[in-house]
Scaffold this active site. Structure first.
Site, PDB file in Angstrom:
ATOM      1  N   GLY A 242       0.839  -1.199   0.000  1.00 53.24           N
ATOM      2  CA  GLY A 242       0.000   0.000   0.000  1.00 53.24           C
ATOM      3  C   GLY A 242       0.871   1.245   0.000  1.00 53.24           C
ATOM      4  O   GLY A 242       2.003   1.228  -0.505  1.00 53.24           O
ATOM      5  N   SER A 243       0.359   2.311   0.607  1.00 58.99           N
ATOM      6  CA  SER A 243       1.064   3.591   0.557  1.00 58.99           C
ATOM      7  C   SER A 243       2.288   3.590   1.474  1.00 58.99           C
ATOM      8  O   SER A 243       2.396   2.776   2.408  1.00 58.99           O
ATOM      9  CB  SER A 243       0.115   4.709   0.993  1.00 58.99           C
ATOM     10  OG  SER A 243      -0.163   4.559   2.375  1.00 58.99           O
TER      11      SER A 243
ATOM     12  N   GLY B 175       2.802   1.945   5.215  1.00 60.46           N
ATOM     13  CA  GLY B 175       3.950   1.069   5.490  1.00 60.46           C
ATOM     14  C   GLY B 175       4.753   1.536   6.688  1.00 60.46           C
ATOM     15  O   GLY B 175       5.216   0.739   7.505  1.00 60.46           O
TER      16      GLY B 175
ATOM     17  N   GLU C  18       5.858  -3.647   0.619  1.00 60.25           N
ATOM     18  CA  GLU C  18       5.849  -3.342  -0.823  1.00 60.25           C
ATOM     19  C   GLU C  18       4.986  -2.099  -0.950  1.00 60.25           C
ATOM     20  O   GLU C  18       3.767  -2.169  -0.973  1.00 60.25           O
ATOM     21  CB  GLU C  18       5.277  -4.540  -1.573  1.00 60.25           C
ATOM     22  CG  GLU C  18       5.567  -4.491  -3.060  1.00 60.25           C
ATOM     23  CD  GLU C  18       4.384  -3.994  -3.844  1.00 60.25           C
ATOM     24  OE1 GLU C  18       4.456  -2.810  -4.247  1.00 60.25           O
ATOM     25  OE2 GLU C  18       3.416  -4.734  -4.034  1.00 60.25           O
TER      26      GLU C  18
ATOM     27  N   CYS D  91       0.831   0.189  -8.381  1.00 57.38           N
ATOM     28  CA  CYS D  91       2.049   0.706  -7.748  1.00 57.38           C
ATOM     29  C   CYS D  91       3.177   0.731  -8.766  1.00 57.38           C
ATOM     30  O   CYS D  91       4.157   1.448  -8.590  1.00 57.38           O
ATOM     31  CB  CYS D  91       2.413  -0.098  -6.509  1.00 57.38           C
ATOM     32  SG  CYS D  91       2.611  -1.825  -6.844  1.00 57.38           S
TER      33      CYS D  91
HETATM   34  C1  UN1 Z   1       0.548  -3.433  -7.325  1.00 53.20           C
HETATM   35  O1  UN1 Z   1       0.178  -2.515  -8.040  1.00 53.20           O
HETATM   36  O2  UN1 Z   1       0.521  -3.337  -6.090  1.00 53.20           O
HETATM   37  O3  UN1 Z   1       3.549  -5.646 -11.882  1.00 53.20           O
HETATM   38  C2  UN1 Z   1       0.966  -4.750  -7.836  1.00 53.20           C
HETATM   39  C3  UN1 Z   1       2.341  -5.371 -11.874  1.00 53.20           C
HETATM   40  C4  UN1 Z   1       1.397  -6.374 -11.269  1.00 53.20           C
HETATM   41  C5  UN1 Z   1       1.304  -6.209  -9.799  1.00 53.20           C
HETATM   42  C6  UN1 Z   1       1.142  -4.810  -9.326  1.00 53.20           C
HETATM   43  N1  UN1 Z   1       1.870  -7.699 -11.574  1.00 53.20           N
HETATM   44  O4  UN1 Z   1       1.897  -4.337 -12.347  1.00 53.20           O
END
Ligand code: UN1
Length: 518
Positions: A248-249, A253, A270, A304
């Site tokens: 998440g953000s 985290g 992550e 992300c």
């Molecule tokens: C996310 O956005 O938290 O690589 C995960 C990617 C995807 C997973 C993204 N397999 O864009």
């Protein structure tokens, strides 16, 4: 066009629906309806009513962790390949429900059908991966300095794993963690995003059904606790949670890491990315354009790994800019349930406000909007009640303050460079370090980018966009992204504890380092 009503029975959710309320916790397979203030749920597509969630409190979190601990004590003794068989069967169940689950993900997140199916495919892929891994949880043997001694390294199940996941990948990110944790012999307590509770309930229902039909698997292996940040903090602060894995953000985290650190617990983070791509003069511009548009506008800029910064060599900047503007003109925005749609809505109004605030700041900082940025009003393919925006391309004079921030929306900042070393320095100049890419056909440029003085991100691609990573690699990033690695490669080691064993099969007792005692 499908709605939630069509999915409730086939996804096994009917068992948990009480009037229009959904349970905030499923503990040992039993739904709990806490008497907390409820949270109204609605689809980002058209504000369709999805009922109410009754969020969990500290009591449910404690109970879920307690039940997971009990389940762990049985599960850790089950041979790993047998644990893998459970995960293989979960994968089969997910395969059989792929389209339905994807439709629910579309209803809750607003992502288009193909991307929602891709997300479910990540769960299926990680099941296959974890099932194979269950026969490869290997340790080392190490040469001992003493005669008739051996050093062994074993990997044992770790305990209860807490998983906190975000709205944008409501099942895949949990699955990366949970499927690996299951083959590693752990039990899992999941706190999904408060924005996607129904996808979490559907995923839990699939796993519980597989558990019920599986001899020797305790029902407490998978627990679900739902609600806002406080639920995640209870989980992170619980000393019986051996690992807390959070996606998440950066702000979330930091809070989770502090709760875990206060009890010296392990965390696996992550967090946000502010991902960049460099396009060099030798790049294949057609390929680069397609990769850039998918990474920047796909999922409405809400991955992300979404592309947010673009460094283009000055010799090709005009040509690439033109191609990008043309591609952006053709992006079909609208209801993500329509097969022709490429860009669905933002998750909520707050996200749209943040996007508009960033655009305003960018203009104040000298940026120029090349295309997009506005809200798309209802009508035609645009349902009433959703936050639909046109993905925006902006030309920035330099990497200003707003460019340093991750705005979770389809905003792409274009900047020009003259020397590759400057572009790489700019790539690395932000506080986040998740994903990055270079578009080049020059081996030396590619080598510089992926080498030790190149991109400082956890993911560094060549002629591949920043988003859409495969599950086989370790996924995660450096700096404010949190340093964790999930999914493939040797990420499984996070979910196990390492024991070093020294065995003496002789009659003497030589001490290490030649020490004499008595
Ligand atoms: C996310 O956005 O938290 O690589 C995960 C990617 C995807 C997973 C993204 N397999 O864009």
């Amino acid at each position: 066009m499908y709605t939630l009503t069509d999915l409730i029975a086939p996804l096994g959710l009917a068992r948990w629906q009480q009037a229009d309320c959904w349970p905030g916790a499923v503990i040992d397979g039993i739904a709990h309806y806490p008497s907390t203030p409820s949270r109204q749920l609605q689809s980002p597509i058209d504000a369709q009513d999805h009922g109410k969630l009754l969020p969990a409190s500290a009591v449910e979190v404690r109970a879920a962790v307690g039940c997971a601990m009990v389940a762990f004590e049985t599960w850790r003794e089950v041979p790993a390949p047998r644990r893998g068989e459970l995960v293989r069967r979960i994968g089969e169940a997910v395969r059989n429900h792929k389209t339905l689950l994807a439709q629910l993900i579309t209803l809750e997140t607003g992502k288009i059908g193909s991307e929602a199916e891709g997300e479910v495919q990540e769960w299926i892929d990680v099941c296959d991966y974890a099932a194979g891994l269950s026969r490869q949880l290997h340790g080392l043997t190490i040469a001992s300095e003493r005669p008739q001694h051996r050093l062994l390294e074993q990997w044992h199940p770790l305990g209860v794993v807490g998983v906190i996941s975000a709205f944008n990948f409501p099942v895949a990110v949990w699955a990366w963690n949970a499927m690996l944790a299951l083959v590693c012999g752990d039990a899992v307590v999941w706190k999904p995003s408060e924005k996607t509770p129904l996808s979490a309930l559907a995923a839990t229902a699939l796993v519980l059904d597989a558990l019920r039909d599986f001899d020797g698997a305790p029902s407490g292996l998978i627990q679900l606790v739902q609600g806002d940040a406080s639920v995640g903090e209870y989980l992170a602060g619980d000393r019986h949670v051996s690992l807390i894995s959070a996606t998440g953000s950066v702000a979330m985290g930091r809070a989770v890491a502090q709760h875990a650190a206060a009890r010296l617990g392990r965390s696996l983070l992550e967090l946000g990315g502010n991902n960049a791509a460099i396009v060099t003069p030798s790049a294949d511009l057609e390929l680069a354009t397609r990769a850039i548009v998918f990474s920047a506008a796909g999922t409405c800029g809400q991955r992300c790994t979404s592309l947010r910064r673009l460094f283009v060599h000055e010799d090709i900047a005009d040509a690439l800019q033109e191609k990008l503007i043309t591609a952006y003109q053709h992006l079909s925005i609208g209801d993500p349930r329509l097969p022709a749609t490429l860009v669905g809505p933002l998750i909520d109004e707050a996200a749209m406000k943040r996007m508009h605030a960033a655009l305003t700041r960018a203009e104040i900082e000298g940026g120029r909007i090349l295309i997009g940025g506005g809200q798309v009003r209802a009508g035609g393919n645009i349902p009433d009640g959703g936050c639909y925006v046109r993905p925006a391309l902006l030309a920035m004079p330099e990497q200003t303050d707003v460019v340093h921030e991750e705005t979770f929306a389809p905003l792409l900042y274009l900047m020009r460079y003259a020397r590759l070393s400057d572009a790489i320095a700019l790539n690395n100049a932000v506080s986040q370090g998740l994903s990055s890419a270079i578009f080049t056909t020059d081996l030396r440029e590619a080598g510089a980018f992926i080498g030790p003085a190149g991109s400082d991100c956890g993911l560094a691609n060549v002629n591949v966009g920043t988003s859409g990573a495969e599950i086989g690699g370790a996924f995660g990033g450096e700096k404010d992204t949190g340093g964790g690695r999930e999914s493939g490669s040797d990420a499984w080691k996070h979910y196990m504890r390492r024991a070093t064993n020294t065995l003496n099969d002789g009659h003497a007792l030589p001490l290490a380092q030649g020490v004499r005692f008595g």
